[in-house]
Design an enzyme around this catalytic site. Structure first.
Site, PDB file in Angstrom:
ATOM      1  N   ASP A  38     -17.028   8.024 -57.546  1.00  0.00           N
ATOM      2  CA  ASP A  38     -16.437   8.294 -58.998  1.00  0.00           C
ATOM      3  C   ASP A  38     -15.541   7.084 -59.210  1.00  0.00           C
ATOM      4  O   ASP A  38     -14.285   7.321 -59.217  1.00  0.00           O
ATOM      5  CB  ASP A  38     -15.511   9.553 -58.949  1.00  0.00           C
ATOM      6  CG  ASP A  38     -15.625  10.140 -60.238  1.00  0.00           C
ATOM      7  OD1 ASP A  38     -15.718   9.401 -61.348  1.00  0.00           O
ATOM      8  OD2 ASP A  38     -15.415  11.239 -60.369  1.00  0.00           O
TER       9      ASP A  38
ATOM     10  N   LEU B  21     -24.998  19.417 -55.066  1.00  0.00           N
ATOM     11  CA  LEU B  21     -23.926  18.910 -54.237  1.00  0.00           C
ATOM     12  C   LEU B  21     -22.610  18.934 -54.909  1.00  0.00           C
ATOM     13  O   LEU B  21     -21.633  19.116 -53.967  1.00  0.00           O
ATOM     14  CB  LEU B  21     -24.203  17.428 -53.796  1.00  0.00           C
ATOM     15  CG  LEU B  21     -25.517  16.945 -53.201  1.00  0.00           C
ATOM     16  CD1 LEU B  21     -25.896  15.537 -53.131  1.00  0.00           C
ATOM     17  CD2 LEU B  21     -25.818  17.457 -52.031  1.00  0.00           C
ATOM     18  N   GLY B  22     -22.527  18.900 -56.316  1.00  0.00           N
ATOM     19  CA  GLY B  22     -21.258  18.961 -56.612  1.00  0.00           C
ATOM     20  C   GLY B  22     -21.287  19.457 -58.017  1.00  0.00           C
ATOM     21  O   GLY B  22     -22.122  19.121 -58.823  1.00  0.00           O
TER      22      GLY B  22
ATOM     23  N   ARG C 287       0.846  -1.220   0.063  1.00  0.00           N
ATOM     24  CA  ARG C 287       0.030  -0.006   0.054  1.00  0.00           C
ATOM     25  C   ARG C 287       0.832   1.094   0.150  1.00  0.00           C
ATOM     26  O   ARG C 287       1.913   1.230   0.676  1.00  0.00           O
ATOM     27  CB  ARG C 287      -0.930   0.007   1.170  1.00  0.00           C
ATOM     28  CG  ARG C 287      -1.695  -1.108   1.232  1.00  0.00           C
ATOM     29  CD  ARG C 287      -2.750  -1.126   0.226  1.00  0.00           C
ATOM     30  NE  ARG C 287      -3.950  -2.157   0.603  1.00  0.00           N
ATOM     31  CZ  ARG C 287      -4.885  -2.460  -0.320  1.00  0.00           C
ATOM     32  NH1 ARG C 287      -5.156  -1.724  -1.376  1.00  0.00           N
ATOM     33  NH2 ARG C 287      -6.022  -3.106   0.259  1.00  0.00           N
ATOM     34  N   THR C 288       0.674   2.287  -0.854  1.00  0.00           N
ATOM     35  CA  THR C 288       1.352   3.253  -0.951  1.00  0.00           C
ATOM     36  C   THR C 288       0.943   4.448  -0.058  1.00  0.00           C
ATOM     37  O   THR C 288       1.532   5.556  -0.062  1.00  0.00           O
ATOM     38  CB  THR C 288       1.389   3.830  -2.483  1.00  0.00           C
ATOM     39  OG1 THR C 288       0.012   4.100  -2.912  1.00  0.00           O
ATOM     40  CG2 THR C 288       2.149   2.766  -3.208  1.00  0.00           C
TER      41      THR C 288
ATOM     42  N   THR D 101      -5.054  12.004 -61.508  1.00  0.00           N
ATOM     43  CA  THR D 101      -4.865  13.442 -61.182  1.00  0.00           C
ATOM     44  C   THR D 101      -3.471  13.784 -61.029  1.00  0.00           C
ATOM     45  O   THR D 101      -2.581  12.901 -60.202  1.00  0.00           O
ATOM     46  CB  THR D 101      -5.928  13.542 -59.908  1.00  0.00           C
ATOM     47  OG1 THR D 101      -7.185  13.261 -59.930  1.00  0.00           O
ATOM     48  CG2 THR D 101      -5.414  14.979 -59.337  1.00  0.00           C
TER      49      THR D 101
ATOM     50  N   ASN E 119     -12.804  12.477 -53.955  1.00  0.00           N
ATOM     51  CA  ASN E 119     -13.347  11.322 -54.159  1.00  0.00           C
ATOM     52  C   ASN E 119     -13.815  10.526 -53.003  1.00  0.00           C
ATOM     53  O   ASN E 119     -14.053   9.560 -53.129  1.00  0.00           O
ATOM     54  CB  ASN E 119     -12.578  10.665 -55.365  1.00  0.00           C
ATOM     55  CG  ASN E 119     -12.756  11.092 -56.625  1.00  0.00           C
ATOM     56  OD1 ASN E 119     -13.766  11.790 -56.911  1.00  0.00           O
ATOM     57  ND2 ASN E 119     -11.898  10.793 -57.605  1.00  0.00           N
TER      58      ASN E 119
ATOM     59  N   ASP F 111      -7.897   6.800 -59.137  1.00  0.00           N
ATOM     60  CA  ASP F 111      -8.157   8.266 -58.903  1.00  0.00           C
ATOM     61  C   ASP F 111      -8.544   8.589 -57.517  1.00  0.00           C
ATOM     62  O   ASP F 111      -9.328   9.166 -57.224  1.00  0.00           O
ATOM     63  CB  ASP F 111      -9.601   8.619 -59.671  1.00  0.00           C
ATOM     64  CG  ASP F 111      -9.594  10.093 -59.935  1.00  0.00           C
ATOM     65  OD1 ASP F 111      -8.607  10.723 -59.840  1.00  0.00           O
ATOM     66  OD2 ASP F 111     -10.827  10.502 -60.671  1.00  0.00           O
TER      67      ASP F 111
ATOM     68  N   GLY G 277     -18.899  19.044 -61.767  1.00  0.00           N
ATOM     69  CA  GLY G 277     -17.531  18.621 -62.420  1.00  0.00           C
ATOM     70  C   GLY G 277     -17.662  18.956 -63.868  1.00  0.00           C
ATOM     71  O   GLY G 277     -18.451  19.519 -64.433  1.00  0.00           O
ATOM     72  N   GLY G 278     -16.513  18.677 -64.474  1.00  0.00           N
ATOM     73  CA  GLY G 278     -16.388  18.815 -65.993  1.00  0.00           C
ATOM     74  C   GLY G 278     -17.486  17.841 -66.631  1.00  0.00           C
ATOM     75  O   GLY G 278     -17.815  18.415 -67.606  1.00  0.00           O
ATOM     76  N   PHE G 279     -17.984  16.913 -66.247  1.00  0.00           N
ATOM     77  CA  PHE G 279     -18.824  16.325 -66.874  1.00  0.00           C
ATOM     78  C   PHE G 279     -20.255  16.605 -66.599  1.00  0.00           C
ATOM     79  O   PHE G 279     -21.070  15.752 -67.006  1.00  0.00           O
ATOM     80  CB  PHE G 279     -18.506  14.813 -66.654  1.00  0.00           C
ATOM     81  CG  PHE G 279     -17.470  13.912 -67.529  1.00  0.00           C
ATOM     82  CD1 PHE G 279     -17.428  12.961 -68.150  1.00  0.00           C
ATOM     83  CD2 PHE G 279     -16.394  14.687 -67.988  1.00  0.00           C
ATOM     84  CE1 PHE G 279     -16.385  12.450 -68.894  1.00  0.00           C
ATOM     85  CE2 PHE G 279     -15.462  14.433 -68.488  1.00  0.00           C
ATOM     86  CZ  PHE G 279     -15.387  13.202 -69.217  1.00  0.00           C
TER      87      PHE G 279
ATOM     88  N   GLY H 216     -22.794 -18.221 -41.066  1.00  0.00           N
ATOM     89  CA  GLY H 216     -21.652 -17.397 -41.978  1.00  0.00           C
ATOM     90  C   GLY H 216     -20.423 -18.235 -42.206  1.00  0.00           C
ATOM     91  O   GLY H 216     -19.334 -17.882 -42.509  1.00  0.00           O
TER      92      GLY H 216
ATOM     93  N   LYS I 135      -8.078  10.658 -54.205  1.00  0.00           N
ATOM     94  CA  LYS I 135      -7.851  12.156 -53.924  1.00  0.00           C
ATOM     95  C   LYS I 135      -9.236  12.342 -52.837  1.00  0.00           C
ATOM     96  O   LYS I 135     -10.068  11.946 -52.815  1.00  0.00           O
ATOM     97  CB  LYS I 135      -7.920  12.874 -54.972  1.00  0.00           C
ATOM     98  CG  LYS I 135      -9.150  12.946 -55.977  1.00  0.00           C
ATOM     99  CD  LYS I 135      -8.781  13.912 -57.328  1.00  0.00           C
ATOM    100  CE  LYS I 135     -10.015  13.731 -58.203  1.00  0.00           C
ATOM    101  NZ  LYS I 135      -9.712  14.178 -59.389  1.00  0.00           N
TER     102      LYS I 135
END
Length: 679
Positions: free
Chosen positions: A513, A378-379, A181-182, A532, A500, A495, A381-383, A293, A497
């Protein structure tokens, strides 16, 4: 009337002065906060410089331990211990006090629910009068105590340390081993204590563990796949298994998903259901000792039914990957376990059986702000654009990607679009965004995806500058799981980054993406220049032919960007980026940990064959790197970790975590080449 007006005028002037003062104080506070933030960053940087000193000059030796480590001698545990005689019945309030005390205590709070319940049950009462010693400094201890009533004083070498009152715990180390005991603990008033001796504690815990192990052995022996394993092998298996808890209605496995975990039910009941004509039909109910399973451990299968917790459920589980490292497959008997769930083998994966119709989708509108009443984007892009949609009956939210067919043809991206849809149609992975349905008209193709309400990792990174290490570890671990799934299916992502990576509402990260993804046969190379710039591997830039190793390169770049706030090789001119990548010189800021630097440098090795993740042990080497030492991979896979990313997610309208975009009134031109015939 004039008097009232004058009073009102004075009040307004007074209020204006108060507002001006508050604004001034706010500005002061903001300035002080900014100064403190700058100071904190400086200190952090200095701290990291101290923690990781440069390799030049005189190295400072770490502090040397001056004393020998204390030796803890093992104690025998009695086979039988009559603990029934010491049982004391507790009232609800006494039980509550004890449980709260246990939960507050650093060591005892680590006990599981069963062990806590046993402690509550077996604590006995001790009483002491004012002035009596409960514990004497220097004596050997064998009991721990919880204060039920009264007050005690703690002293060390005659000095007062603190007082103990109701609900405080002391002496708890003594139930682990025989220690001196301490400090001295003396009763100040008449006290009533709950106490437990070491022998009692160790006996109940040990016996409970032995019983549980025997029980698990028995359960495993009823598995037809594992019945030929000997006790040593079964014991090894138990050592590799993990306990996982589910709440009522939690889905443990989902029909059609890829199977990679075996479960034994320890507590509670599980409902087994199957999708019949769009409705969940109950097949059976499973209880304690039953398992499901096991086929997942030995062959590539899909879940043939959905298993849902009916009330709280505790399972013991093991992943296929861990299982393969533990037991040689030749020791197993292969059998068709479909009869367990009373269903035939699952068919090959096909398109998600979606009943979603294009005409049922309606755009969500901004509820406030400058774009109020406009559809939520929401976003961009280029496309094309990604828009937030819901169903007529407002059942759920979807992110709908709308891409101009004319643009796809102009950029010769027809094959990529078809492949993206093909991949997303068959993917069943919690770390990859789901495709619910795909539609087309004369101008656009539409992909109706799972909506990730937490927003883009890229946006969050820009908001905070750089991520703390636990957040970066968690985000990267989610990507590693997505990679493991894709690479097993021979799909390169190519891709990676922050743009994404999306956060779901729980803070888990999902890959989006798949425009640059490619199916590859192992051992082959492809030679397209794709990706990218900041994330491109040297072998793509050099046109040497590339394979799955490029995904590991980009993982190293991602870790760097998450921790630092920008990628290691960057410039406004792509050719300068490529030159830096080929030079391959990584410069680490001083605040990066050694483990972070290690994993980044191993993933960013210029030679693909030497890259972490692309050597003999594959992706296992990435998971086993010390940077992930705090990661519980199994719990991550089953969605049972508390994501540190949740603190990045703002509360508010469903689109609160996304940038806002104005309405686009322009219409794409019609396109009739027919490339999308099979879309």
């Amino acid at each position: 009337m004039e008097k009232q007006l004058e009073e009102l005028k004075q009040q307004l002037e007074k209020q204006c002065l108060i507002n001006q003062e508050l604004q001034r104080q706010n500005k002061d506070l903001e300035q002080r906060l900014q100064e403190k933030e700058t100071l904190l960053q400086d200190l952090q940087s200095q701290y990291h410089d101290l923690e990781f000193p440069s390799q030049t000059g005189n190295e400072i030796d770490p502090e040397v331990r001056k004393s020998r480590a204390a030796v803890i001698a093992p104690e025998p545990i009695p086979e039988t211990l009559n603990i029934a005689r010491t049982r004391v019945k507790k009232t609800a309030s006494e039980t509550n006090l004890i449980v709260k005390a246990i939960q507050k205590n650093d060591f005892l709070s680590r006990l599981d629910d069963e062990q806590t319940a046993m402690m509550v049950d077996l604590l006995t009462v001790s009483k002491f009068n004012p002035g009596e010693d409960v514990i004497k400094e220097g004596s050997e201890g064998d009991s721990m105590y919880i204060v039920a009533a009264g007050e005690l004083r703690v002293t060390q070498t005659g000095r007062d340390l603190r007082n103990l009152t109701t609900g405080d715990v002391f002496g708890e180390l003594a139930i682990l081993y025989n220690c001196k005991r301490t400090a001295t603990v003396k009763a100040k008033t008449a006290v009533r204590l709950w106490s437990m001796e070491r022998q009692t504690y160790r006996t109940i815990i040990t016996n409970k563990s032995k019983k549980k192990r025997e029980q698990l052995m028995g359960f495993l022996k009823t598995s037809r796949t594992l019945k030929d394993l000997n006790d040593v092998q079964l014991s090894k298996l138990i050592d590799s298994m993990e306990e996982v808890k589910y709440q009522d209605k939690d889905v443990i496995v989902r029909e059609g998903a890829e199977a990679n975990t075996f479960y034994i039910i320890l507590k509670g009941e599980v409902l087994v259901t199957k999708n019949v004509n769009g409705h969940q039909k109950q097949i059976r109910r499973m209880g304690k000792g039953e398992h499901f399973g096991e086929q997942a451990l030995i062959r590539e299968v899909l879940r043939t039914a959905t298993c849902t917790a009916d009330g709280p459920v505790t399972c013991f589980s093991i992943d296929k990957e861990v299982f393969e490292e533990t037991i040689p497959v030749e020791h197993l008997e292969l059998f068709d376990d479909s009869k367990v769930l009373q269903e035939a083998q699952a068919p090959e994966k096909s398109s998600p059986s979606s009943t979603l119709r294009f005409k049922d989708l309606v755009p969500m509108l901004y509820q406030e702000g400058r774009y109020q009443g406009d559809p939520v984007t929401l976003g961009v892009g280029g496309f094309g654009r990604v828009e937030l949609m819901t169903t007529v009956n407002h059942g759920a939210y979807y992110a709908m990607k709308r891409v101009s067919k004319k643009h796809i043809v102009a950029k010769r991206q027809e094959e990529h679009m078809l492949f993206e849809k093909k991949i997303l149609k068959v993917i069943q992975c919690d770390f990859i965004v789901r495709l619910h349905a795909a539609f087309k008209d004369t101008r656009y193709i539409y992909m109706v995806m799972e909506f990730c309400a937490g927003g883009e990792i890229w946006t969050k990174l820009k908001e905070v500058g750089r991520f703390d290490e636990p957040i970066a570890v968690f985000c990267t671990a989610c990507v590693v799981e997505a990679y493991a799934y894709l690479h097993k299916k021979n799909i390169m992502y190519r891709d990676l980054k922050p743009e994404n990576l999306m956060l779901d509402i729980k803070g888990y990260v999902k890959l989006v993406d798949f425009g640059f993804a490619k199916e590859m046969v192992r051992g082959e190379k492809t030679y397209s220049f794709v990706g990218t710039p900041e994330y491109m591997a040297p072998e793509i830039i050099k046109n040497q032919g590339h394979d799955f190793a490029v995904d590991f390169w980009s993982l190293g770049i991602l870790i760097f960007e998450l921790l630092v706030g920008s990628p290691p090789f960057s410039s406004s001119e792509p050719q300068k980026i490529y030159a830096k990548i080929l030079d391959g010189v990584l410069k680490y800021p001083p605040y990066l940990s050694e483990a972070a630097k290690s994993i980044i440098s191993k993933l960013s090795r210029p030679r693909p064959g030497q890259r972490l993740g692309n050597t003999k042990n594959g992706i296992k080497d990435v998971r086993n790197h010390r940077w992930f030492s705090s990661m519980n991979w199994h719990k991550l896979r089953v969605g049972q970790l508390n994501a540190p990313t949740v603190r990045l997610i703002r509360k508010g309208p469903c689109y609160i975590n996304f940038d806002r975009f104005p309405l686009d009134q322009t219409k794409a031109e019609e396109e009739f080449s027919g490339w999308d015939r099979d879309f």
